[in-house]
Design a protein around this motif. Structure first.
Motif, PDB file in Angstrom:
ATOM      1  N   ARG A   1       0.627  -0.781  -0.017  1.00 57.92           N
ATOM      2  CA  ARG A   1       0.043   0.252   0.137  1.00 57.92           C
ATOM      3  C   ARG A   1       0.493   0.976   0.221  1.00 57.92           C
ATOM      4  O   ARG A   1       0.411   2.640  -0.467  1.00 57.92           O
ATOM      5  CB  ARG A   1      -0.772   0.095   1.265  1.00 57.92           C
ATOM      6  CG  ARG A   1      -1.987   1.374   1.586  1.00 57.92           C
ATOM      7  CD  ARG A   1      -2.276   1.410   2.372  1.00 57.92           C
ATOM      8  NE  ARG A   1      -3.841   0.131   2.959  1.00 57.92           N
ATOM      9  CZ  ARG A   1      -4.388  -0.063   3.724  1.00 57.92           C
ATOM     10  NH1 ARG A   1      -3.951   1.182   4.694  1.00 57.92           N
ATOM     11  NH2 ARG A   1      -5.413  -0.594   3.724  1.00 57.92           N
ATOM     12  N   TYR A   2       1.669   1.221   0.707  1.00 57.16           N
ATOM     13  CA  TYR A   2       2.843   2.264   0.421  1.00 57.16           C
ATOM     14  C   TYR A   2       4.035   2.539  -0.214  1.00 57.16           C
ATOM     15  O   TYR A   2       4.676   3.600  -0.862  1.00 57.16           O
ATOM     16  CB  TYR A   2       3.255   2.573   2.285  1.00 57.16           C
ATOM     17  CG  TYR A   2       2.420   2.506   3.499  1.00 57.16           C
ATOM     18  CD1 TYR A   2       2.058   3.270   3.788  1.00 57.16           C
ATOM     19  CD2 TYR A   2       2.094   1.051   4.130  1.00 57.16           C
ATOM     20  CE1 TYR A   2       0.414   2.652   4.109  1.00 57.16           C
ATOM     21  CE2 TYR A   2       1.584   0.907   4.961  1.00 57.16           C
ATOM     22  CZ  TYR A   2       0.700   1.907   5.282  1.00 57.16           C
ATOM     23  OH  TYR A   2      -0.861   1.984   6.317  1.00 57.16           O
ATOM     24  N   VAL A   3       4.528   0.937  -0.525  1.00 62.85           N
ATOM     25  CA  VAL A   3       5.511   0.842  -1.312  1.00 62.85           C
ATOM     26  C   VAL A   3       5.137  -0.377  -2.518  1.00 62.85           C
ATOM     27  O   VAL A   3       5.512  -1.412  -2.665  1.00 62.85           O
ATOM     28  CB  VAL A   3       7.292   0.483  -0.787  1.00 62.85           C
ATOM     29  CG1 VAL A   3       7.926   0.418  -2.353  1.00 62.85           C
ATOM     30  CG2 VAL A   3       7.087   1.424   0.259  1.00 62.85           C
ATOM     31  N   PRO A   4       4.621   0.072  -3.361  1.00 62.40           N
ATOM     32  CA  PRO A   4       3.600  -0.750  -4.429  1.00 62.40           C
ATOM     33  C   PRO A   4       4.691  -1.404  -5.344  1.00 62.40           C
ATOM     34  O   PRO A   4       4.201  -2.635  -5.139  1.00 62.40           O
ATOM     35  CB  PRO A   4       3.145   0.544  -5.611  1.00 62.40           C
ATOM     36  CG  PRO A   4       3.493   1.627  -4.948  1.00 62.40           C
ATOM     37  CD  PRO A   4       3.876   1.790  -4.559  1.00 62.40           C
ATOM     38  N   GLU A   5       6.508  -1.614  -5.136  1.00 62.69           N
ATOM     39  CA  GLU A   5       7.002  -2.394  -6.015  1.00 62.69           C
ATOM     40  C   GLU A   5       7.349  -3.442  -4.842  1.00 62.69           C
ATOM     41  O   GLU A   5       7.419  -4.348  -5.480  1.00 62.69           O
ATOM     42  CB  GLU A   5       8.046  -1.481  -6.472  1.00 62.69           C
ATOM     43  CG  GLU A   5       8.954  -1.035  -5.980  1.00 62.69           C
ATOM     44  CD  GLU A   5       9.041   0.890  -5.268  1.00 62.69           C
ATOM     45  OE1 GLU A   5       9.584   1.148  -4.775  1.00 62.69           O
ATOM     46  OE2 GLU A   5       7.626   0.942  -4.935  1.00 62.69           O
ATOM     47  N   PHE A   6       6.844  -3.257  -3.810  1.00 64.30           N
ATOM     48  CA  PHE A   6       7.111  -4.428  -3.054  1.00 64.30           C
ATOM     49  C   PHE A   6       6.233  -5.208  -3.002  1.00 64.30           C
ATOM     50  O   PHE A   6       6.370  -6.526  -2.718  1.00 64.30           O
ATOM     51  CB  PHE A   6       6.807  -3.668  -1.191  1.00 64.30           C
ATOM     52  CG  PHE A   6       7.432  -5.009  -0.557  1.00 64.30           C
ATOM     53  CD1 PHE A   6       8.586  -5.285   0.755  1.00 64.30           C
ATOM     54  CD2 PHE A   6       6.254  -4.901  -0.202  1.00 64.30           C
ATOM     55  CE1 PHE A   6       8.448  -5.862   0.805  1.00 64.30           C
ATOM     56  CE2 PHE A   6       6.607  -6.648   0.790  1.00 64.30           C
ATOM     57  CZ  PHE A   6       7.926  -6.501   1.511  1.00 64.30           C
ATOM     58  N   ALA A   7       4.971  -5.060  -3.930  1.00 63.63           N
ATOM     59  CA  ALA A   7       4.229  -6.604  -4.649  1.00 63.63           C
ATOM     60  C   ALA A   7       4.983  -7.340  -5.351  1.00 63.63           C
ATOM     61  O   ALA A   7       4.668  -8.783  -5.332  1.00 63.63           O
ATOM     62  CB  ALA A   7       3.011  -6.107  -4.707  1.00 63.63           C
ATOM     63  N   ALA A   8       6.295  -7.177  -5.967  1.00 61.15           N
ATOM     64  CA  ALA A   8       6.893  -8.054  -6.396  1.00 61.15           C
ATOM     65  C   ALA A   8       7.117  -9.240  -6.587  1.00 61.15           C
ATOM     66  O   ALA A   8       6.985  -9.542  -4.823  1.00 61.15           O
ATOM     67  CB  ALA A   8       7.833  -7.137  -7.109  1.00 61.15           C
ATOM     68  N   HIS A   9       7.111 -10.874  -6.709  1.00 63.52           N
ATOM     69  CA  HIS A   9       7.474 -12.093  -5.856  1.00 63.52           C
ATOM     70  C   HIS A   9       6.264 -12.486  -5.266  1.00 63.52           C
ATOM     71  O   HIS A   9       6.667 -12.871  -4.062  1.00 63.52           O
ATOM     72  CB  HIS A   9       8.470 -11.765  -5.789  1.00 63.52           C
ATOM     73  CG  HIS A   9       9.847 -11.896  -6.835  1.00 63.52           C
ATOM     74  ND1 HIS A   9      10.612 -10.609  -7.128  1.00 63.52           N
ATOM     75  CD2 HIS A   9      10.054 -12.062  -7.826  1.00 63.52           C
ATOM     76  CE1 HIS A   9      11.870 -10.322  -8.144  1.00 63.52           C
ATOM     77  NE2 HIS A   9      10.934 -12.166  -9.171  1.00 63.52           N
ATOM     78  N   ASP A  10       4.979 -12.349  -5.357  1.00 64.52           N
ATOM     79  CA  ASP A  10       3.939 -12.669  -4.690  1.00 64.52           C
ATOM     80  C   ASP A  10       3.559 -12.059  -3.347  1.00 64.52           C
ATOM     81  O   ASP A  10       3.429 -12.662  -2.469  1.00 64.52           O
ATOM     82  CB  ASP A  10       3.565 -14.447  -4.271  1.00 64.52           C
ATOM     83  CG  ASP A  10       3.977 -14.449  -6.242  1.00 64.52           C
ATOM     84  OD1 ASP A  10       2.511 -14.428  -6.909  1.00 64.52           O
ATOM     85  OD2 ASP A  10       4.335 -15.680  -6.107  1.00 64.52           O
TER      86      ASP A  10
ATOM     87  N   HIS B   1      15.755  -0.802  -4.579  1.00 63.37           N
ATOM     88  CA  HIS B   1      14.853  -1.730  -5.028  1.00 63.37           C
ATOM     89  C   HIS B   1      15.040  -2.968  -5.658  1.00 63.37           C
ATOM     90  O   HIS B   1      13.955  -3.860  -5.023  1.00 63.37           O
ATOM     91  CB  HIS B   1      15.041  -1.275  -7.339  1.00 63.37           C
ATOM     92  CG  HIS B   1      13.769  -2.081  -8.154  1.00 63.37           C
ATOM     93  ND1 HIS B   1      12.825  -1.568  -8.090  1.00 63.37           N
ATOM     94  CD2 HIS B   1      13.694  -2.643  -8.865  1.00 63.37           C
ATOM     95  CE1 HIS B   1      11.918  -2.433  -8.609  1.00 63.37           C
ATOM     96  NE2 HIS B   1      12.942  -3.163  -9.180  1.00 63.37           N
ATOM     97  N   ALA B   2      15.910  -3.700  -5.476  1.00 63.68           N
ATOM     98  CA  ALA B   2      16.925  -5.549  -5.424  1.00 63.68           C
ATOM     99  C   ALA B   2      15.850  -5.184  -4.136  1.00 63.68           C
ATOM    100  O   ALA B   2      15.391  -6.348  -3.698  1.00 63.68           O
ATOM    101  CB  ALA B   2      18.170  -5.354  -5.424  1.00 63.68           C
ATOM    102  N   ALA B   3      16.615  -4.378  -2.891  1.00 61.20           N
ATOM    103  CA  ALA B   3      15.792  -5.332  -1.145  1.00 61.20           C
ATOM    104  C   ALA B   3      14.345  -5.237  -1.307  1.00 61.20           C
ATOM    105  O   ALA B   3      13.773  -6.031  -0.381  1.00 61.20           O
ATOM    106  CB  ALA B   3      15.899  -3.695   0.341  1.00 61.20           C
ATOM    107  N   LEU B   4      13.347  -4.262  -2.291  1.00 60.08           N
ATOM    108  CA  LEU B   4      12.276  -4.197  -1.836  1.00 60.08           C
ATOM    109  C   LEU B   4      11.342  -5.018  -3.225  1.00 60.08           C
ATOM    110  O   LEU B   4      10.290  -5.649  -2.386  1.00 60.08           O
ATOM    111  CB  LEU B   4      11.415  -2.664  -2.245  1.00 60.08           C
ATOM    112  CG  LEU B   4      12.144  -1.523  -1.675  1.00 60.08           C
ATOM    113  CD1 LEU B   4      11.320   0.161  -2.231  1.00 60.08           C
ATOM    114  CD2 LEU B   4      11.132  -1.698   0.177  1.00 60.08           C
TER     115      LEU B   4
ATOM    116  N   THR C   1      10.860 -14.062  -1.124  1.00 61.28           N
ATOM    117  CA  THR C   1      10.652 -14.400  -0.152  1.00 61.28           C
ATOM    118  C   THR C   1      11.101 -15.895   0.138  1.00 61.28           C
ATOM    119  O   THR C   1      11.393 -16.579  -0.675  1.00 61.28           O
ATOM    120  CB  THR C   1       9.560 -14.114   1.284  1.00 61.28           C
ATOM    121  OG1 THR C   1       8.509 -14.887  -0.619  1.00 61.28           O
ATOM    122  CG2 THR C   1       8.984 -13.112   1.039  1.00 61.28           C
ATOM    123  N   VAL C   2      11.730 -16.542   1.261  1.00 61.12           N
ATOM    124  CA  VAL C   2      12.375 -17.904   1.212  1.00 61.12           C
ATOM    125  C   VAL C   2      11.283 -18.607   2.063  1.00 61.12           C
ATOM    126  O   VAL C   2      11.577 -20.162   2.337  1.00 61.12           O
ATOM    127  CB  VAL C   2      13.621 -17.971   1.415  1.00 61.12           C
ATOM    128  CG1 VAL C   2      15.004 -17.230   1.042  1.00 61.12           C
ATOM    129  CG2 VAL C   2      13.696 -17.403   3.055  1.00 61.12           C
TER     130      VAL C   2
END
Length: 572
Positions: free
Chosen positions: A161-170, A204-207, A211-212
């Motif tokens: 909701r606050y960082v849209p690109e965080f939604a990457a990779h499910d 960007h890579a961090a966000l 997940t593992v």
């Protein structure tokens, strides 16, 4: 100036605190381990200097802890010292009761341990500034909670909701709360500093990292959680993390020596860290040690804060006060309570509030409990805040100077916290003294009482048990003069104990009772401690046996009937 500490900063020592601060609103039951406090003290409580005795503490355990801390600065015959120098500070009930410095803040010339010439070494001072490493995560967590209070962040909202690109990779369902409690599913670490060319690509890579673990399924401590939160608070506020920390924490609390990227003029007061070859930084001194934080420009949610024992004392007291210090409130009491309430009941042993670790005996020692919060830092730092006794323990070392491979600082952390735990009094439940098991490791202590009953009898006694789960108190009975022993079930603290008994953090006396077999017998308490770690130990008092209306054993008034091996009589 962005990301710098004030160059004119002067440490307030305990004496200066006494001169500048108003009287502490201590209240409470100073110096008691066996009467845990609830809630928070007066928000007007301001630190002042004091002696351990003035706060109701026994100074001897604090001195023993300091001896252990300084002793670890010496190299064993077949190895390296754990660190070149240390600062240890104890606080209790609004008083700074001890602040000591030892060894060197800068001692080595290279990673092999070549000593600097004597005139280039820098002795540790009580105002030495240390790289806090992961204790920085607490500063980010406080800022997150400030944004929650302002309505800008919902703890249970998805991070995306606050960082849209965080939604990457499910990752669309991962919440802010899961980041704060390290249950997001992120890996523990990724080498952003070497894998990406600049701060923007690293963030960007961090966000967008994968997940593992399934989110919410596992506790796994991860720097990525706090790196992400540092970016979240930036996005929702429009301000960079270092400004949020300065305006929301360090400035209102007058933490003058705390911040990111210390000014180069402060290097003589800063503890050096590691000699790094990858990346090729040489001896890291005055810059953040953590490679990822360094590659982000020295400011990141997981690392980067430098501070002193004095400033951390103020932060600790602020939390004990419920979020207020010196007339400045940085958090509401409700937010502080959220931060120190266990969110990870599904992951026993990994107790964690919103940012704070809880009940971690591996560095909190005998202070560990559900109301003991803290954090450690990779560079050799630790902060322990015991809300039940309104105490704090701050240990600052530069254990990575000159190499991270020279050993773990955990023995010093445990010794420091154990010192405060044992300095707190346990008052006998009855009379002037009680039987005390001691807290030394790798030992067995027995306490034996003969019972000259002719028929069924009842054993009664008071117990205070504070041990780790693998250090057990057992109660046994023998009807053949000690040739054989059998477990003796008893009731204490609202439960029936049938085997070994261990409990941590409750800190209260319980009255215990057990039914004895008919005829003469022996009753034996055995406290068995393993090779590492300890709680506050075991206290027994008021031991008595009755047969009908007749008292046949009264160990309180006739202690000579007790055979003690490894137990002593203690008055506090």
């Amino acid at each position: 100036m962005r990301g710098t500490l004030r160059t004119a900063a002067v440490l307030l020592t305990a004496a200066a605190l006494a001169a500048t601060a108003g009287p502490a609103q201590a209240g409470g039951r100073g110096g008691r381990f066996d009467q845990p406090e609830d809630g928070f003290p007066s928000p007007r409580t301001v630190l002042r200097s004091g002696t351990p005795q003035s706060a109701g503490l026994d100074p001897a355990p604090l001195e023993r802890a300091w001896d252990t801390v300084t002793g670890l600065e010496q190299a064993p015959e077949d190895g390296h010292p754990l660190y070149p120098g240390a600062v240890l500070t104890y606080g209790h009930e609004g008083r700074v009761v001890m602040t000591r410095a030892s060894g060197y803040a800068r001692l080595y010339a290279d990673g092999a341990g070549t000593l600097l010439p004597a005139d280039e070494r820098i002795a540790t001072r009580t105002d030495t500034i240390y790289d806090l490493a992961s204790i920085s995560k607490l500063f980010t967590s406080v800022v997150v909670m400030q944004q929650v209070e302002r309505g800008r962040i919902d703890l249970d909202a998805p991070v995306a909701r606050y960082v849209p690109e965080f939604a990457a990779h499910d990752k669309a369902g991962i919440t802010i709360r899961q980041l704060l409690t390290h249950t997001s599913g992120f890996p523990a670490f990724l080498p952003f500093w070497s894998a990406y060319p600049d701060p923007a690509s690293r963030m960007h890579a961090a966000l967008t990292a994968e997940t593992v673990n399934e989110p919410g399924s596992t506790y796994l401590y991860s720097d990525l959680n706090l790196i992400t939160l540092g970016e979240v608070v930036h996005r929702v506020s429009g301000e960079p993390l270092e400004r949020l920390v300065a305006e929301g924490i360090t400035r209102p609390l007058a933490m003058r020596d705390t911040g990111y990227n210390p000014d180069p003029s402060l290097r003589p007061r800063i503890a050096a860290t590691e000699f790094q070859t990858a990346p090729d930084r040489g001896m890291v001194w005055g810059q953040v040690h953590d490679e990822n934080a360094w590659s982000f420009g020295g400011v990141a949610g997981h690392a980067g804060v430098f501070s002193t024992a004095r400033d951390l004392s103020v932060l600790a007291q602020t939390m004990i006060n419920g979020g207020s210090y010196g007339g400045h409130r940085i958090l509401s009491p409700a937010s502080v309570q959220q931060m120190i309430t266990n969110e990870n009941a599904a992951f026993p042993g990994d107790d964690h509030g919103l940012g704070f670790e809880l009940d971690q005996r591996w560095y909190m020692g005998g202070l560990a409990s559900q109301r003991t919060a803290g954090h450690t830092g990779y560079t050799g730092t630790s902060l322990v805040i015991d809300f039940s006794s309104r105490s704090f323990v701050i240990l600052l070392t530069n254990r990575v100077h000159p190499s991270r491979s020279w050993g773990s600082v955990n023995p010093a952390r445990v010794a420091a916290a154990q010192g405060m735990a044992e300095a707190l009094a346990v008052k006998p439940r009855e009379g002037r003294d009680a039987w005390f098991s001691g807290t030394a490791n790798a030992r067995t202590a027995t306490l034996t009482v003969p019972v000259p009953a002719t028929g069924p009898a009842e054993l009664a006694f008071d117990q205070l048990v504070d041990t780790e789960s693998s250090d057990l108190l057992t109660l046994e009975v023998s009807t053949d003069d000690g040739a054989s022993w059998a477990p003796l079930p008893y009731r204490a603290g609202g439960e029936v104990v049938e085997g070994g008994y261990a409990v941590a953090g409750r800190r209260t006396w319980d009255r215990a009772r057990a039914a004895l077999p008919a005829g003469p017998s022996l009753v034996r308490w055995t406290y068995t401690q393993d090779a590492s770690l300890s709680g506050r130990g075991v206290y027994l008092d008021g031991i008595a046996v009755t047969q009908g209306r007749r008292t046949v054993v009264d160990a309180e008034h006739h202690p000579g009937v007790v055979t003690a091996d490894g137990w002593t009589r203690a008055r506090r």
